[in-house]
Design an enzyme around this catalytic site. Structure first.
Site, PDB file in Angstrom:
ATOM      1  N   GLU A 121      24.546  41.324  14.954  1.00 56.13           N
ATOM      2  CA  GLU A 121      24.047  40.797  16.308  1.00 56.13           C
ATOM      3  C   GLU A 121      24.293  41.802  17.402  1.00 56.13           C
ATOM      4  O   GLU A 121      23.514  41.932  18.318  1.00 56.13           O
ATOM      5  CB  GLU A 121      24.724  39.539  16.638  1.00 56.13           C
ATOM      6  N   GLU A 141      25.045  33.759   8.840  1.00 60.06           N
ATOM      7  CA  GLU A 141      25.482  32.567   9.455  1.00 60.06           C
ATOM      8  C   GLU A 141      24.800  31.534   8.600  1.00 60.06           C
ATOM      9  O   GLU A 141      25.604  30.383   8.469  1.00 60.06           O
ATOM     10  CB  GLU A 141      24.951  32.665  10.895  1.00 60.06           C
TER      11      GLU A 141
END
Length: 267
Positions: A121, A141
Site C-alpha cells: 500500500e 488483507e
C-alpha cells in the site's frame, strides 16, 4: 538528520534516504516508524538541497505491513513516547504511508524481500519503483478478514490494469518481482541486493535535472490524472509555462549551448 529507532535518515548527495529499520519484524509498521517517515517526508520538502527521496528497508526486506502479532496480543504498535504525536495529528499514520500526503520531491522505492500488505500500500504512494529479483508483493488483507484501507482499492486499479488489481486485492496471493514488473506495479527488477544502488542511480539522474521543472512535472502528472484530456492540457499549461520564465530554464539553455553541465539554483 532526524529519524527514530525504527526509521533511519541519511543524505546521499541531493538524495534523502529513508530506511525502514525494524528488521527483526521484517520492518512491520510501528508508531516510531510512522512518526519517522512523516517527519522525513516533511524534512525532504522543506530542504531545497534535497532533490529526491529514496525509500527502502533494512535487513533484506521492505515492509511486511501491519504487525499482526502485536495487535493480536493487544500490544498495539509500540512507541508510547510518540503517542502525543498521534493525538495531535490523528491522520499522521496515513500521511506517513503516503495515503494522505504527496511529497513535492520525487520518491524512488528500493524493494528487497517482503513488500506486502501495508508495504504494497505504501509502495503505491511512491513515484518510481525498483525491486530485487526475490522481492515479494501482495495485499494479504482479505486472507485475514481485513480490508486494505491504505488506499489500494482506489489507487491500484489506477496504476495497473483493473483485472490484475482485482486479482491482487481479492485473492490475497503473493506476487514475485518479475510478475509485479510484468503487470506494471514496479518498473525495474534487478539482482538481489542491488535495488538500493539502482534506486540511487535513478535519483541521481533526477537530481541532475532542473529542480523546479522536476517538481512541476510531478505535480502536473498527479493533478491531471483524473481530468478530461482538455482539462488536463489546460492545467498542464498553467503548470508548465511559468517554468520557462525561470533562471534555471535560461541556465539549462546556456549550458547546452556551451557544452557543459548546468548549475541550477532553484530560481
Amino acid at each position: 538528520m532526524g529519524g527514530t529507532e525504527h526509521l533511519d535518515v541519511r543524505r546521499e548527495g541531493a538524495t534523502l534516504v529513508l530506511t525502514l529499520n525494524r528488521p527483526e519484524a521484517k520492518n512491520a509498521l510501528s508508531l516510531p516508524m510512522l512518526v519517522g517517515l512523516y517527519d522525513g517526508w516533511l524534512a525532504a520538502d522543506a530542504d531545497d538541497g534535497v532533490r529526491s527521496v529514496v525509500l527502502t528497508g533494512a535487513g533484506g526486506d521492505f515492509c511486511a505491513g501491519m504487525d499482526l502479532k502485536a495487535l493480536a496480543g493487544d500490544q498495539g504498535m509500540g512507541g508510547d513516547q510518540y503517542r502525543h504525536r498521534m493525538k495531535a495529528d490523528p491522520d499522521l499514520h496515513w500521511k506517513a504511508m503516503l495515503r494522505h500526503h504527496r511529497p513535492r520531491k520525487p520518491v524512488v522505492a528500493a524493494v528487497e524481500g517482503y513488500c506486502v500488505a501495508g508495504g504494497t500500500e505504501m509502495l503505491q504512494g511512491t513515484d518510481i519503483r525498483v525491486a530485487g529479483r526475490s522481492a515479494t508483493f501482495g495485499l494479504f488483507e482479505v486472507r485475514r478478514g481485513l480490508f486494505p484501507i491504505g488506499g489500494s482499492t482506489v489507487r491500484l486499479p489506477r496504476q495497473i490494469p483493473r483485472t490484475h488489481a482485482l486479482e491482487m486485492l481479492l485473492t490475497g496471493r503473493p506476487y514475485p518481482a518479475e510478475e509485479a514488473e510484468r503487470i506494471g506495479l514496479v518498473g525495474h527488477v534487478v539482482p538481489d541486493g542491488t535495488a538500493l544502488d539502482k534506486a540511487l542511480a535513478i535519483a541521481e539522474r533526477i537530481n541532475a535535472c532542473g529542480p523546479l521543472a522536476v517538481e512541476a512535472v510531478k505535480a502536473s502528472v498527479y493533478e491531471t490524472a483524473e481530468l478530461t484530456e482538455a482539462e488536463g492540457l489546460a492545467a498542464e499549461l498553467r503548470r508548465g509555462w511559468p517554468v520557462f520564465d525561470t533562471d534555471d530554464a535560461k541556465e539549462g539553455a546556456r549550458a547546452f549551448a556551451e557544452k557543459r553541465e548546468p548549475h541550477y539554483r532553484r530560481a
